[in-house]
Design a protein around this motif. Structure first.
Motif, PDB file in Angstrom:
ATOM      1  N   PRO A 178       0.824  -1.212   0.000  1.00 23.85           N
ATOM      2  CA  PRO A 178       0.000   0.000   0.000  1.00 23.85           C
ATOM      3  C   PRO A 178       0.856   1.259   0.000  1.00 23.85           C
ATOM      4  N   ASP A 180       1.749   4.018   1.682  1.00 27.45           N
ATOM      5  CA  ASP A 180       1.660   4.657   2.996  1.00 27.45           C
ATOM      6  C   ASP A 180       3.001   5.131   3.551  1.00 27.45           C
ATOM      7  N   THR A 181       4.100   5.005   2.765  1.00 30.36           N
ATOM      8  CA  THR A 181       5.411   5.370   3.292  1.00 30.36           C
ATOM      9  C   THR A 181       6.273   5.995   2.205  1.00 30.36           C
ATOM     10  N   MET A 213       2.694   7.323  -3.457  1.00 32.34           N
ATOM     11  CA  MET A 213       2.086   8.349  -2.603  1.00 32.34           C
ATOM     12  C   MET A 213       1.364   9.403  -3.433  1.00 32.34           C
ATOM     13  N   GLY A 235       5.509   8.998   6.981  1.00 33.16           N
ATOM     14  CA  GLY A 235       4.203   8.424   6.700  1.00 33.16           C
ATOM     15  C   GLY A 235       3.413   9.244   5.697  1.00 33.16           C
ATOM     16  N   ARG A 236       2.323   8.642   5.219  1.00 32.87           N
ATOM     17  CA  ARG A 236       1.526   9.293   4.180  1.00 32.87           C
ATOM     18  C   ARG A 236       0.865  10.574   4.675  1.00 32.87           C
ATOM     19  N   THR A 237       0.379  10.574   5.901  1.00 31.61           N
ATOM     20  CA  THR A 237      -0.289  11.764   6.429  1.00 31.61           C
ATOM     21  C   THR A 237       0.658  12.951   6.466  1.00 31.61           C
TER      22      THR A 237
END
Length: 622
Positions: A178, A180-181, A213, A235-237
């Motif tokens: 996924p 996410d990084t 991303m 991280g993605r956020t």
């Protein structure tokens, strides 16, 4: 004096809770040292055996980026502890520290530092945290896609990234994972693979995981460590928040996506990114700088080349006429055939910002001479002149056929080089086209000269060579550069740099046809005498005008790409802090060579605008 040191240590926030006995022991080993303005307290890369508490004055913490630029990490004053990272990590200094004014400091050696760390968990934890933060901040500052973020806010970015050590052979990212990084390489090398096939190798200053991303699709590659390495992980956020807050960073990643995966589109949540990328390209031309708003290009060395080769041709001409010796005639023939073509190629290359090595251009030049000339000769002799009643050029069908055959032969070389969209920029096609055309022209001039020289007419041979040398900028090099630009538009018709695909198709057809038409009009004998010469100059001027417009467009596209990926490029070329000798400083001002694609980049760029990888000092061109 010892009492004063103990009192200072007792009141220091980092040493709260340390028993006074331990402070006294440490104080007994400490000495007061003084540094004058401009003096270095420590040098980056040197062994570290001491650290300092600043008592008076201000120090500046420096590091060298991967491209050799001086980067200021911090300015510290009273109470600051400096140099502790090397003691904590048992490594060489990661930064240099210079006195901005007269500085007084307490010197603490390794043994005393370690005793304080053992005596106070608070001191050890505080030092470890501060050292970790400074380490990450230094890594981000050396070579980072975040270079547009102000340094004060870059410290905040360091707080939200995690440092991760990776062993050789470890897979940190798998295709299909996924999105996410995001990973930044602080040291070591990683191989990116897709479907078990090697893609590329990334090193210090590079990054990966950004494609997933940006597109919010599963990871498109796997990443395997080729050696013991270290990563900064986000991280993605956090990644999304940074891109939302900093437009220059959004523009950089828009350019990165166009470089690495032009076939993929941004996710809807990043809808403004592509627009940002286009705006960055436009705004980059408005940035005021001492270079007039453009990225500085390589010096005009073609002028030096012209003087050298032109002088050699003059000398060989004089000696050939004076001595009538065959060796000087051959020398004049070879030099005369090369002087115009080689100088023209050097001139066109000087307009290119992201060029390839001279050896690569020489291979194109020679390939055209070895492939295109024999191919065109055979086609003309066995297909054209063997089947026509007249070999003259007063009938338009003959020069049209010759133009078509010769331009097609030269474009075979260009098409091989430009196939599959390997050349990202229009200037690539223009420069390689000029090299292919002039390789053809050089051999053609030598053959024409030889045909006169073989009859013993030295004067006629030299006259032909001088006329062709003076007219060489108007002929083959210009025509093939124009035609190669058309081939480039055909290969790159879906490029984000083009507004509409239909316009690309139009240029892909019109430019090669224009080259053939110019070539035909040049050869067509519809006038005689002085009017014939004037017609040739007029046709040549038309070709040069088209070439000028293509070079102008290509140079602008290169400027846009470089400044989009390196937004601070025009602001970083200012003053260097002391620390390098003249030889090192000259090296730092030389163009950089990308280790991945061998592209030459401006000396202040951090990332290659052709492949997106980090540039490093020491990869200079010859």
């Amino acid at each position: 004096m010892s009492f004063d040191i103990v009192e200072f240590l007792k009141n220091h926030t980092l040493l709260h809770g340390v028993p006074e006995m331990e402070l006294a022991k440490a104080a007994s080993t400490m000495q007061t040292v003084r540094f004058t303005e401009g003096e270095w307290l420590m040098h980056e890369g040197k062994e570290g055996h001491h650290c300092y508490f600043v008592l008076e004055g201000t120090v500046q913490v420096h590091t060298r980026s991967l491209i050799g630029k001086q980067v200021v990490l911090a300015e510290l004053g009273y109470g600051a502890l400096i140099g502790e990272i090397a003691l904590i990590r048992n490594e060489k200094r990661t930064a240099g520290i210079r006195a901005l004014n007269d500085v007084t400091a307490l010197c603490l050696d390794r043994a005393a530092f370690e005793k304080l760390a053992e005596a106070s968990p608070h001191f050890h934890e505080s030092m470890t945290y501060a050292a970790e933060l400074r380490m990450k901040h230094g890594m981000l500052s050396k070579a980072s896609i975040w270079s547009a973020i102000p340094d004060s806010e870059l410290r905040g970015l360091a707080e939200i990234t995690v440092r991760r050590r990776v062993k050789r052979g470890e897979t940190v990212l798998r295709e299909g994972d996924p999105a996410d990084t995001f990973y930044m390489i602080s040291s070591g090398r990683f191989e990116l693979r897709s479907a078990s096939e090697r893609r590329t190798v990334l090193g210090t200053g590079d990054y990966f995981g950004e494609i997933a991303m940006l597109t919010l699709q599963p990871q498109t590659v796997s990443a395997v460590a080729l050696e013991d390495s270290e990563l900064l992980v986000m991280g993605r956020t956090e990644f999304q928040a940074i891109l939302s807050y900093y437009p220059p960073v959004r523009r950089q990643f828009a350019e990165v996506l166009r470089i690495r995966r032009p076939d993929l589109s941004m996710d809807a949540s990043y809808g403004s990114l592509e627009k940002d990328g286009q705006e960055a390209a436009v705004s980059s031309r408005r940035v005021p700088s001492d270079t007039g708003g453009k990225v500085s290009r390589r010096p005009a060395r073609w002028i030096d080349l012209l003087f050298v080769l032109g002088g050699a041709f003059v000398g060989c001409t004089v000696l050939a006429v004076w001595t009538q010796h065959p060796l000087w005639r051959i020398a004049a023939l070879l030099v005369g055939g090369m002087v115009g073509p080689v100088t023209f190629v050097a001139y066109v290359r000087s307009s290119q910002l992201l060029g390839f090595s001279p050896a690569r251009l020489a291979s194109v030049f020679l390939s055209s001479a070895a492939v295109a000339v024999p191919l065109a000769w055979m086609a003309e002799r066995h297909w054209l002149f063997a089947r026509t009643d007249s070999a003259g050029f007063s009938e338009w069908t003959v020069p049209l056929s010759v133009a078509f055959i010769e331009e097609a032969a030269k474009l075979i070389v260009c098409a091989v080089l430009l196939r599959g969209g390997r050349m990202r920029f229009l200037m690539d096609a223009v420069v390689f086209g000029a090299a292919a055309g002039m390789g053809f022209a050089a051999i053609e001039s030598i053959v024409y000269g030889w045909s006169y020289g073989g009859q013993g007419a030295t004067g006629d041979m030299l006259a032909v060579l001088w006329v062709r040398t003076l007219l060489s900028p108007l002929g083959h090099g210009t025509w093939t550069a124009i035609a190669a630009a058309g081939i480039w538009y055909g290969y790159n018709r879906r490029s984000a740099a083009l507004a509409r695909g239909s316009r690309a198709w139009l240029l892909a057809l019109a430019l090669p046809l224009s080259a053939v038409l110019l070539h035909m009009l040049w050869d067509y004998h519809f006038m005689v005498g002085i009017w014939r010469m004037l017609s040739m100059v007029t046709v040549g001027a038309g070709g040069l005008l088209i070439l000028y417009l293509l070079i102008r467009k290509g140079a602008r596209d290169e400027d846009m790409a470089v400044t989009a990926l390196n937004p601070l490029l025009q602001h970083e070329a200012a003053d260097e802090a002391p620390g390098l000798g003249e030889q090192q400083e000259a090296k730092a001002r030389s163009p950089l060579i990308c280790s991945a694609c061998r592209t030459q980049s401006p000396p202040d760029a951090r990332y290659c605008a052709r492949c997106g990888q980090a540039l490093k000092l020491g990869r200079q061109s010859g």
